[in-house]
Design an enzyme around this catalytic site. Structure first.
Site, PDB file in Angstrom:
ATOM      1  N   GLU A   1     -42.056 -35.344 -60.520  1.00 37.55           N
ATOM      2  CA  GLU A   1     -42.173 -33.912 -60.389  1.00 37.55           C
ATOM      3  C   GLU A   1     -40.625 -33.352 -60.321  1.00 37.55           C
ATOM      4  O   GLU A   1     -39.908 -34.054 -60.036  1.00 37.55           O
ATOM      5  CB  GLU A   1     -42.769 -33.482 -59.145  1.00 37.55           C
ATOM      6  CG  GLU A   1     -44.436 -33.845 -59.030  1.00 37.55           C
ATOM      7  CD  GLU A   1     -45.085 -33.110 -57.953  1.00 37.55           C
ATOM      8  OE1 GLU A   1     -45.495 -31.930 -58.204  1.00 37.55           O
ATOM      9  OE2 GLU A   1     -45.004 -33.531 -56.773  1.00 37.55           O
TER      10      GLU A   1
ATOM     11  N   GLU B   1     -48.806 -37.072 -55.479  1.00 35.75           N
ATOM     12  CA  GLU B   1     -47.707 -37.211 -54.471  1.00 35.75           C
ATOM     13  C   GLU B   1     -48.304 -37.605 -53.089  1.00 35.75           C
ATOM     14  O   GLU B   1     -49.146 -36.536 -52.724  1.00 35.75           O
ATOM     15  CB  GLU B   1     -46.671 -36.386 -54.320  1.00 35.75           C
ATOM     16  CG  GLU B   1     -45.908 -36.022 -55.672  1.00 35.75           C
ATOM     17  CD  GLU B   1     -44.813 -37.346 -55.782  1.00 35.75           C
ATOM     18  OE1 GLU B   1     -44.858 -38.128 -54.590  1.00 35.75           O
ATOM     19  OE2 GLU B   1     -44.393 -37.473 -56.653  1.00 35.75           O
TER      20      GLU B   1
ATOM     21  N   CYS C   1     -43.139 -34.701 -46.127  1.00 40.10           N
ATOM     22  CA  CYS C   1     -43.697 -36.162 -46.433  1.00 40.10           C
ATOM     23  C   CYS C   1     -42.240 -36.853 -46.558  1.00 40.10           C
ATOM     24  O   CYS C   1     -42.385 -38.336 -46.685  1.00 40.10           O
ATOM     25  CB  CYS C   1     -44.305 -35.937 -47.786  1.00 40.10           C
ATOM     26  SG  CYS C   1     -43.294 -35.153 -49.197  1.00 40.10           S
TER      27      CYS C   1
ATOM     28  N   GLY D   1     -50.868 -34.481 -51.515  1.00 42.68           N
ATOM     29  CA  GLY D   1     -51.932 -34.614 -50.145  1.00 42.68           C
ATOM     30  C   GLY D   1     -51.865 -36.021 -49.563  1.00 42.68           C
ATOM     31  O   GLY D   1     -50.910 -36.901 -49.928  1.00 42.68           O
TER      32      GLY D   1
ATOM     33  N   ASN E   1     -48.019 -27.989 -46.020  1.00 49.83           N
ATOM     34  CA  ASN E   1     -46.705 -28.192 -45.281  1.00 49.83           C
ATOM     35  C   ASN E   1     -45.582 -27.360 -46.083  1.00 49.83           C
ATOM     36  O   ASN E   1     -44.498 -26.945 -45.431  1.00 49.83           O
ATOM     37  CB  ASN E   1     -46.309 -29.575 -45.225  1.00 49.83           C
ATOM     38  CG  ASN E   1     -46.155 -30.431 -46.494  1.00 49.83           C
ATOM     39  OD1 ASN E   1     -46.855 -30.231 -47.403  1.00 49.83           O
ATOM     40  ND2 ASN E   1     -45.187 -31.217 -46.286  1.00 49.83           N
TER      41      ASN E   1
END
Length: 480
Positions: free
Chosen positions: A461, A249, A283, A227, A152
């Site tokens: 992150e 994540e 997400c 993912g 994505n």
């Protein structure tokens, strides 16, 4: 007709040519093949890891200026080609051309940011409790990083994982998403063009067995994965089993609260952006719209009008506001959840019907569903498409309870003019990122990114927080 790209693995600085049995298709027109891709094997992963391990000593011991200069050069190259690479991204992933160019520019800025961070690694001088003893702490590279990235954000996420790994002296084996390998390969090629030594970044294209080989490899020191929850749980188990560090994540079911005192026009625009741009395949997308009773009906009517007016079409058409889903599976998932919501009692306010636009593509009609309850599947399971549902609540406390009432906790938002409720929400929302009068999707690249609960695992992150995962602290004692 655009030429079909013939992709290869990158191992030890070389493009490794092999059979290309798989194809990357254009989701806007599935008659078009974007790229032919190899199907990597555990042997390819082993070769890539061996190259990364061999390159680690020299790369980790290079001066930070060497690493900084290469990342800076790569940033400049990528920024200068953002329209070309952004067009490739739009063709391969289905984002609009503007979104593809914007994501490419973001990746370039991430490289630029970590070019600076390479020069800013620091430690501490501490007083010992023992006379004559000095203590210093400093950060060192970890080793070989296995990076498993999603489709994505096919260039931004590889950039935000590779850039800190490289800036701090680590080497990399990356597996890009099988649906969007050409965009990731463009980034890897630019890093090599910028002067990256051979073996520092290696890329193996392929299916799940490539990712599993990375997780299981004894010479992979750390794994960063973005993912699904299901795959992420397996990645964590495999890494922990052999005591490799791991960062995950894994998505969200993000709430956007709209209180009675909200500016209606702003609330509608925030929901439209957060729920439907990038085809809802973020997400951090706002998939649960939690709306207070006094504004609910006006909000739903105004948002439905805006959603129904969105122009869905070919990602490269300048008039398109929302491109297709990335794949047939993602398209079918969106429509399946619309039917689940309908069967559970949800009311389809707009959308929900199959689209036929004259070309074979994976198009989804943006859909708004009202009259849902917090426990319906549409509000507890991640759809990852342009589908949003509204939940009516009586007051702020009920809204907050509903917002916190899922296993996810990535991003959460509120639209209100009440400073009291805004500040309270910032403190009490169980999410890693909180937005006040802003979309839940859309974050800066120089600050920490990550969630709580089932959305994330391990260190944050991006931004200054990336140093925690991509380096290890050493404490040195000396007597003088």
């Amino acid at each position: 007709m655009t030429d079909i790209l013939e992709l290869s693995h990158w191992i030890d600085g070389q493009k490794i040519v092999s059979d290309r049995p798989s194809e990357s298709l254009n989701p806007s027109d599935t008659r078009q093949v974007v790229a032919r891709t190899p199907d990597g094997t555990p042997d390819d992963v082993d070769a890539a890891v061996s190259a990364a391990k061999a390159a680690f000593p020299a790369w980790s011991e290079a001066t930070p200026e060497v690493r900084s200069d290469i990342l800076d050069h790569a940033s400049n190259l990528l920024m200068s080609r953002r329209e070309t690479v952004g067009r490739l991204l739009a063709r391969e992933e289905g984002k609009t051309l503007a979104e593809g160019i914007g994501e490419t520019a973001r990746a370039a800025r991430i490289l630029k940011y970590f070019a600076g961070e390479a020069l800013r690694l620091h430690g501490q001088n501490l007083m010992s409790v023992r006379p004559g003893v000095e203590i210093q702490t400093y950060r060192q590279a970890v080793g070989v990083f296995g990076l498993i990235t999603p489709w994505n954000f096919p260039i931004a996420i590889p950039a935000w994982k590779m850039a800190p790994a490289l800036a701090f002296g680590n080497t990399v084996v990356i597996k890009p998403a099988g649906l969007t390998p050409a965009t990731a390969e463009a980034l890897v090629a630019i890093l090599h063009e910028a002067g990256l030594p051979k073996g520092v970044v290696n890329m193996v294209i392929g299916r799940g067995r490539v990712g599993q080989a990375i997780v299981d490899h004894p010479d992979i020191d750390a794994i960063s994965f973005t993912g699904s929850q299901t795959v992420g749980a397996g990645v964590a188990a495999g890494a922990i089993k052999r005591q490799a560090r791991v960062q995950l994540e894994m998505g969200g079911k993000n709430p956007l609260i709209v209180l009675d005192d909200a500016d209606l026009d702003r609330a509608v625009q925030i929901a439209l952006d957060g729920s439907f741009f990038a085809t809802g395949q973020r997400c951090t997308a706002s998939s649960r719209l939690i709306v207070q009773d006094g504004i609910h009906d006006r909000f739903v009517a105004a948002l439905a009008e805006r959603v129904g007016a969105l122009k869905v079409g070919d990602a490269l058409d300048p008039a398109t506001q929302m491109g297709p889903a990335v794949s047939q599976d993602q398209m079918e998932t969106s429509y399946r959840y619309v039917e689940i919501a309908r069967a559970d009692g949800g009311r389809i306010v707009t959308g929900g019907e199959r689209l036929s636009l004259g070309t074979p593509g994976w198009y989804v009609q943006p859909t708004l569903i009202a009259d849902t309850t917090a426990d319906m599947r549409i509000n507890t399971e991640e759809v990852f498409g342009p589908v949003a549902s509204t939940i009516r609540v009586k007051d702020y406390e009920q809204a907050l309870s509903v917002a916190n009432g899922t296993e996810f906790g990535l991003s959460a938002g509120i639209v209100t003019t009440s400073l009291k409720h805004a500040r309270d929400f910032q403190r009490r929302a169980r999410a890693g990122m909180v937005m006040v009068n802003l979309p839940t999707a859309g974050v800066d690249y120089h600050v920490p990114f990550g969630g709580s609960k089932a959305s994330s695992y391990g260190a944050r992150e991006q931004g200054f927080a990336a140093v925690e995962f991509f380096t290890q602290t050493k404490t040195a004692y000396s007597w003088s």
